[in-house]
Design a protein around this motif. Structure first.
Motif, PDB file in Angstrom:
ATOM      1  N   GLY A   1     -37.909   8.479   7.441  1.00 37.46           N
ATOM      2  CA  GLY A   1     -39.155   8.596   6.711  1.00 37.46           C
ATOM      3  C   GLY A   1     -39.876   9.924   6.836  1.00 37.46           C
ATOM      4  N   GLY A   2     -39.355  10.832   7.652  1.00 36.68           N
ATOM      5  CA  GLY A   2     -40.006  12.125   7.762  1.00 36.68           C
ATOM      6  C   GLY A   2     -39.822  12.954   6.508  1.00 36.68           C
ATOM      7  N   GLY A   3     -40.485  14.095   6.468  1.00 39.88           N
ATOM      8  CA  GLY A   3     -40.356  14.968   5.310  1.00 39.88           C
ATOM      9  C   GLY A   3     -41.446  16.011   5.275  1.00 39.88           C
ATOM     10  N   LEU A   4     -41.539  16.673   4.131  1.00 39.00           N
ATOM     11  CA  LEU A   4     -42.536  17.716   3.905  1.00 39.00           C
ATOM     12  C   LEU A   4     -43.630  17.165   2.993  1.00 39.00           C
ATOM     13  N   VAL A   5     -44.876  17.346   3.401  1.00 38.67           N
ATOM     14  CA  VAL A   5     -45.997  16.838   2.624  1.00 38.67           C
ATOM     15  C   VAL A   5     -47.145  17.823   2.717  1.00 38.67           C
ATOM     16  N   GLN A   6     -47.970  17.858   1.702  1.00 38.94           N
ATOM     17  CA  GLN A   6     -49.142  18.725   1.726  1.00 38.94           C
ATOM     18  C   GLN A   6     -50.247  18.089   2.565  1.00 38.94           C
ATOM     19  N   ALA A   7     -51.114  18.925   3.084  1.00 35.83           N
ATOM     20  CA  ALA A   7     -52.263  18.442   3.844  1.00 35.83           C
ATOM     21  C   ALA A   7     -53.050  17.438   2.998  1.00 35.83           C
ATOM     22  N   GLY A   8     -53.452  16.339   3.648  1.00 38.06           N
ATOM     23  CA  GLY A   8     -54.146  15.271   2.945  1.00 38.06           C
ATOM     24  C   GLY A   8     -53.227  14.179   2.429  1.00 38.06           C
ATOM     25  N   GLY A   9     -51.938  14.436   2.475  1.00 37.85           N
ATOM     26  CA  GLY A   9     -50.960  13.481   1.979  1.00 37.85           C
ATOM     27  C   GLY A   9     -50.608  12.415   3.002  1.00 37.85           C
ATOM     28  N   SER A  10     -49.636  11.581   2.637  1.00 34.38           N
ATOM     29  CA  SER A  10     -49.242  10.445   3.481  1.00 34.38           C
ATOM     30  C   SER A  10     -47.730  10.379   3.631  1.00 34.38           C
ATOM     31  N   LEU A  11     -47.301   9.817   4.734  1.00 33.75           N
ATOM     32  CA  LEU A  11     -45.895   9.496   4.982  1.00 33.75           C
ATOM     33  C   LEU A  11     -45.845   8.203   5.779  1.00 33.75           C
ATOM     34  N   ARG A  12     -44.740   7.470   5.639  1.00 32.71           N
ATOM     35  CA  ARG A  12     -44.522   6.299   6.478  1.00 32.71           C
ATOM     36  C   ARG A  12     -43.195   6.443   7.202  1.00 32.71           C
ATOM     37  N   LEU A  13     -43.270   6.402   8.517  1.00 36.39           N
ATOM     38  CA  LEU A  13     -42.073   6.456   9.342  1.00 36.39           C
ATOM     39  C   LEU A  13     -41.632   5.042   9.691  1.00 36.39           C
ATOM     40  N   SER A  14     -40.320   4.864   9.799  1.00 38.07           N
ATOM     41  CA  SER A  14     -39.756   3.587  10.206  1.00 38.07           C
ATOM     42  C   SER A  14     -38.865   3.790  11.423  1.00 38.07           C
ATOM     43  N   CYS A  15     -38.778   2.759  12.244  1.00 37.36           N
ATOM     44  CA  CYS A  15     -37.905   2.790  13.416  1.00 37.36           C
ATOM     45  C   CYS A  15     -37.254   1.417  13.544  1.00 37.36           C
ATOM     46  N   VAL A  16     -35.948   1.384  13.373  1.00 31.60           N
ATOM     47  CA  VAL A  16     -35.205   0.136  13.477  1.00 31.60           C
ATOM     48  C   VAL A  16     -34.593   0.039  14.868  1.00 31.60           C
ATOM     49  N   ALA A  17     -34.859  -1.063  15.535  1.00 27.67           N
ATOM     50  CA  ALA A  17     -34.359  -1.278  16.894  1.00 27.67           C
ATOM     51  C   ALA A  17     -33.220  -2.287  16.890  1.00 27.67           C
ATOM     52  N   SER A  18     -32.219  -2.046  17.738  1.00 25.40           N
ATOM     53  CA  SER A  18     -31.095  -2.974  17.872  1.00 25.40           C
ATOM     54  C   SER A  18     -30.601  -2.944  19.310  1.00 25.40           C
ATOM     55  N   GLY A  19     -29.754  -3.919  19.624  1.00 26.88           N
ATOM     56  CA  GLY A  19     -29.153  -3.944  20.951  1.00 26.88           C
ATOM     57  C   GLY A  19     -29.737  -4.954  21.900  1.00 26.88           C
ATOM     58  N   ARG A  20     -30.734  -5.692  21.450  1.00 26.34           N
ATOM     59  CA  ARG A  20     -31.317  -6.761  22.261  1.00 26.34           C
ATOM     60  C   ARG A  20     -31.493  -7.985  21.362  1.00 26.34           C
ATOM     61  N   THR A  21     -31.352  -9.165  21.975  1.00 29.48           N
ATOM     62  CA  THR A  21     -31.576 -10.391  21.213  1.00 29.48           C
ATOM     63  C   THR A  21     -33.025 -10.469  20.751  1.00 29.48           C
ATOM     64  N   THR A  22     -33.900 -10.021  21.615  1.00 31.21           N
ATOM     65  CA  THR A  22     -35.314  -9.982  21.278  1.00 31.21           C
ATOM     66  C   THR A  22     -35.958  -8.793  21.959  1.00 31.21           C
ATOM     67  N   PHE A  23     -36.959  -8.252  21.314  1.00 28.54           N
ATOM     68  CA  PHE A  23     -37.740  -7.152  21.886  1.00 28.54           C
ATOM     69  C   PHE A  23     -39.126  -7.643  22.290  1.00 28.54           C
ATOM     70  N   SER A  24     -39.270  -8.940  22.475  1.00 26.86           N
ATOM     71  CA  SER A  24     -40.598  -9.511  22.698  1.00 26.86           C
ATOM     72  C   SER A  24     -41.255  -9.004  23.977  1.00 26.86           C
ATOM     73  N   THR A  25     -40.476  -8.556  24.946  1.00 27.31           N
ATOM     74  CA  THR A  25     -41.063  -8.060  26.195  1.00 27.31           C
ATOM     75  C   THR A  25     -41.177  -6.539  26.219  1.00 27.31           C
ATOM     76  N   TYR A  26     -40.923  -5.918  25.085  1.00 28.09           N
ATOM     77  CA  TYR A  26     -40.903  -4.465  25.024  1.00 28.09           C
ATOM     78  C   TYR A  26     -42.180  -3.904  24.400  1.00 28.09           C
ATOM     79  N   THR A  27     -42.475  -2.676  24.788  1.00 30.87           N
ATOM     80  CA  THR A  27     -43.480  -1.867  24.115  1.00 30.87           C
ATOM     81  C   THR A  27     -42.754  -0.864  23.235  1.00 30.87           C
ATOM     82  N   MET A  28     -43.229  -0.698  22.023  1.00 27.88           N
ATOM     83  CA  MET A  28     -42.652   0.267  21.090  1.00 27.88           C
ATOM     84  C   MET A  28     -43.666   1.389  20.879  1.00 27.88           C
ATOM     85  N   GLY A  29     -43.203   2.602  20.978  1.00 25.09           N
ATOM     86  CA  GLY A  29     -44.137   3.720  20.859  1.00 25.09           C
ATOM     87  C   GLY A  29     -43.645   4.808  19.933  1.00 25.09           C
TER      88      GLY A  29
END
Length: 126
Positions: A8-36
């Motif tokens: 989701g990264g990229g080049l944007v002008q000041a005042g603009g918007s972007l949305r980053l995504s992060c897909v996690a895998s490798g655990r049955t559940t991430f319920s005990t995790y903090t995502m940052g």
């Protein structure tokens, strides 16, 4: 093995918007995790941007992004998002997502997290 993949990264002008995504895998559940989200500009130390407690949904933000950035998650997709609005040139950096079971005292510190994505570049032009 925990894996994190950002997009989701990229080049944007000041005042603009972007949305980053992060897909996690490798655990049955991430319920005990903090995502940052962290970012690192050239010549600077990696800094905290935002975090979310996966199970309870508590949110944490750096003062520099409060009111402009919003962190969220989709449990069903094991995906975390960072909606970035009113972007400024000083937001330019490589943005990383991270996760681990971290104590409250460690939420804001990048050294607390052991699992990292590859990073995605965000460039804000003036």
């Amino acid at each position: 093995q925990v894996q994190l993949v950002e997009s989701g990264g990229g080049l944007v002008q000041a005042g603009g918007s972007l949305r980053l995504s992060c897909v996690a895998s490798g655990r049955t559940t991430f319920s005990t995790y903090t995502m940052g989200w962290f970012r690192q500009a050239p010549g600077k130390e990696r800094e905290f941007v935002a975090a979310i407690i996966w199970s309870g949904g508590s949110l944490y933000y750096a003062d520099s992004v409060k009111g402009r950035f919003t962190i969220s998650r989709d449990n069903a997709k094991n995906t975390m998002y960072l909606q970035m609005n009113s972007l400024k040139p000083e937001d330019t950096a490589v943005y990383y997502c991270a996760t681990d079971r971290v104590p409250y005292s460690g939420i804001y510190h990048f050294k607390t997290y052991n699992y990292w994505g590859q990073g995605t570049q965000v460039t804000v032009s003036s």
